[in-house]
Design a protein around this motif. Sequence first.
Motif, short mmCIF file in Angstrom:
data_model
loop_
_atom_site.label_atom_id
_atom_site.label_comp_id
_atom_site.label_asym_id
_atom_site.label_seq_id
_atom_site.Cartn_x
_atom_site.Cartn_y
_atom_site.Cartn_z
N HIS A 186 0.83 -1.21 0.00
CA HIS A 186 0.00 0.00 0.00
C HIS A 186 0.87 1.26 0.00
CE1 HIS A 186 -3.82 -2.06 0.63
NE2 HIS A 186 -3.19 -2.86 1.45
N ARG A 187 0.40 2.27 -0.70
CA ARG A 187 1.12 3.53 -0.81
C ARG A 187 0.21 4.67 -0.39
NH1 ARG A 187 5.42 6.04 -3.46
NH2 ARG A 187 4.91 8.14 -4.20
N TRP A 188 0.46 5.23 0.81
CA TRP A 188 -0.38 6.29 1.37
C TRP A 188 0.42 7.56 1.59
CZ3 TRP A 188 -2.63 2.73 5.77
CH2 TRP A 188 -3.37 1.70 5.19
N THR A 189 1.49 7.73 0.87
CA THR A 189 2.23 8.98 0.89
C THR A 189 1.76 9.84 -0.28
OG1 THR A 189 4.45 9.94 0.99
CG2 THR A 189 4.13 8.13 -0.55
N VAL A 190 2.10 11.12 -0.28
CA VAL A 190 1.64 12.01 -1.35
C VAL A 190 2.86 12.56 -2.11
CG1 VAL A 190 0.35 14.09 -1.95
CG2 VAL A 190 -0.40 12.67 -0.04
N ASP A 191 3.09 12.03 -3.29
CA ASP A 191 4.20 12.50 -4.11
C ASP A 191 3.77 12.76 -5.54
OD1 ASP A 191 6.92 13.26 -4.19
OD2 ASP A 191 7.47 11.38 -5.16
N THR A 192 2.58 12.29 -5.89
CA THR A 192 2.05 12.50 -7.23
C THR A 192 0.56 12.83 -7.12
OG1 THR A 192 1.33 10.21 -7.59
CG2 THR A 192 3.64 10.73 -8.12
N MET A 193 -0.03 13.27 -8.22
CA MET A 193 -1.45 13.57 -8.22
C MET A 193 -2.28 12.31 -7.96
SD MET A 193 -3.68 15.89 -8.23
CE MET A 193 -2.83 17.36 -8.84
N GLU A 194 -1.79 11.17 -8.45
CA GLU A 194 -2.50 9.92 -8.19
C GLU A 194 -2.51 9.62 -6.68
OE1 GLU A 194 -0.59 9.30 -12.31
OE2 GLU A 194 -0.15 10.37 -10.45
N ASP A 195 -1.37 9.84 -6.04
CA ASP A 195 -1.31 9.66 -4.59
C ASP A 195 -2.34 10.55 -3.89
OD1 ASP A 195 0.87 7.91 -4.82
OD2 ASP A 195 2.32 9.53 -4.63
N PHE A 196 -2.41 11.80 -4.32
CA PHE A 196 -3.33 12.75 -3.71
C PHE A 196 -4.78 12.30 -3.89
CE2 PHE A 196 -6.09 16.53 -4.18
CZ PHE A 196 -6.04 16.98 -2.87
N HIS A 197 -5.13 11.80 -5.05
CA HIS A 197 -6.49 11.34 -5.29
C HIS A 197 -6.88 10.22 -4.32
CE1 HIS A 197 -6.99 13.96 -8.60
NE2 HIS A 197 -6.37 13.24 -9.52
N LEU A 198 -5.96 9.30 -4.08
CA LEU A 198 -6.24 8.20 -3.14
C LEU A 198 -6.39 8.73 -1.71
CD1 LEU A 198 -6.59 5.26 -2.36
CD2 LEU A 198 -4.08 5.07 -2.24
N ILE A 199 -5.46 9.57 -1.28
CA ILE A 199 -5.53 10.14 0.07
C ILE A 199 -6.83 10.91 0.25
CG2 ILE A 199 -4.47 11.79 1.65
CD1 ILE A 199 -2.90 9.18 1.33
N LYS A 200 -7.23 11.65 -0.78
CA LYS A 200 -8.47 12.44 -0.72
C LYS A 200 -9.67 11.52 -0.50
CE LYS A 200 -10.87 16.06 -3.38
NZ LYS A 200 -12.19 15.42 -3.64
N LEU A 201 -9.72 10.42 -1.20
CA LEU A 201 -10.82 9.47 -1.04
C LEU A 201 -10.86 8.91 0.39
CD1 LEU A 201 -10.68 7.49 -4.40
CD2 LEU A 201 -12.61 8.84 -3.57
N ILE A 202 -9.69 8.57 0.90
CA ILE A 202 -9.61 7.98 2.25
C ILE A 202 -10.09 8.98 3.30
CG2 ILE A 202 -8.02 7.15 4.03
CD1 ILE A 202 -6.34 5.93 1.72
N ILE A 203 -9.60 10.21 3.21
CA ILE A 203 -9.99 11.22 4.20
C ILE A 203 -11.47 11.54 4.09
CG2 ILE A 203 -9.70 13.63 4.89
CD1 ILE A 203 -6.74 13.39 4.11
N GLU A 204 -11.96 11.71 2.87
CA GLU A 204 -13.37 12.06 2.69
C GLU A 204 -14.31 10.99 3.23
OE1 GLU A 204 -13.19 14.90 -1.30
OE2 GLU A 204 -13.50 12.75 -1.51
N ASN A 205 -13.87 9.75 3.21
CA ASN A 205 -14.74 8.66 3.64
C ASN A 205 -14.59 8.29 5.11
OD1 ASN A 205 -16.28 7.02 1.28
ND2 ASN A 205 -14.49 8.08 0.44
N LEU A 206 -13.48 8.64 5.73
CA LEU A 206 -13.26 8.23 7.12
C LEU A 206 -13.29 9.38 8.12
CD1 LEU A 206 -10.41 5.55 6.74
CD2 LEU A 206 -12.86 5.16 7.13
N TYR A 207 -12.79 10.52 7.73
CA TYR A 207 -12.54 11.59 8.70
C TYR A 207 -13.82 12.11 9.36
CZ TYR A 207 -10.71 15.93 10.69
OH TYR A 207 -10.37 16.94 11.55
N ILE A 208 -14.90 12.24 8.60
CA ILE A 208 -16.11 12.87 9.11
C ILE A 208 -16.67 12.13 10.33
CG2 ILE A 208 -17.63 11.62 7.51
CD1 ILE A 208 -19.32 14.24 7.39
N ASN A 209 -16.57 10.81 10.35
CA ASN A 209 -17.09 10.02 11.46
C ASN A 209 -16.03 9.64 12.48
OD1 ASN A 209 -19.82 9.87 10.50
ND2 ASN A 209 -19.15 8.37 8.99
N ASN A 210 -14.77 9.65 12.06
CA ASN A 210 -13.69 9.22 12.95
C ASN A 210 -12.39 9.92 12.55
OD1 ASN A 210 -11.96 7.92 14.71
ND2 ASN A 210 -11.94 5.99 13.55
N PRO A 211 -12.16 11.14 13.04
CA PRO A 211 -10.97 11.89 12.64
C PRO A 211 -9.66 11.16 12.95
CG PRO A 211 -12.53 13.32 13.74
CD PRO A 211 -13.04 11.92 13.92
#
Length: 240
Positions: A186-211
Amino acid sequence: MTVTAIIQARMGSTRLPGKILKEVNDKPLLAYQLERLAHSKCIDKIVIATTVNQKDDVIVEFCENNDVEYYRGSENDVLSRYYEAAEQFGGETIVRLTSDCPLIDPEIVDQAIQHFIDNDFDYVSNAIEPTYPRGLDVEVFTKESFKKVYEEATLPRDREHVTAYYYTTKDFEISSIKNNIDYSKHRWTVDTMEDFHLIKLIIENLYINNPLFTLEDIIELLRKHPEWCEINSHIEQKKI
């Protein structure tokens, strides 16, 4: 024993300039990382080590607006920047983190610090033999041993990568931490736009209920959406 976490941060990036202040839900990635690290039970102080380059003024502005301590040093000699930050702010124990890891897990950070404290090592890391996702990397070392690294490391590789000298010489007692399950694919670092898109999905789906979502929470989310893992699966980590 005072534990100081120093996060190296700059706006310059060959693959994704400005990545650390890119926003998800109107909040910079660096703010997510700092919020998560604030839940560490072992870290006493957090410092941002940025550069004297004018383009990093925005990082200084972020730090000043959010009451985060910072140090400005060399852009290219990252080892000197990091060492000077440790000299100014550091305690006996230094935790090295990088600012492209917004999903850093404070529990994993604390496990590494505790392992370091409970033993007599110069350097501890969970990234030497990868079993954790890239992006949950943590390194812990003594300020005393780091002084030796700073004074002796001369290769450009060592000046750029800060801690490489620890594990490319035999002068230090080091320990590698491994997870029970190998999640290194798994790659959860941000070094490319693809990385950012994945991180964005993870945060948008998890953070609101469990920061303070954990490694296992992310893994469970990706089990439900295995196609997300393909977003950045082709990205190769830069080699030391």
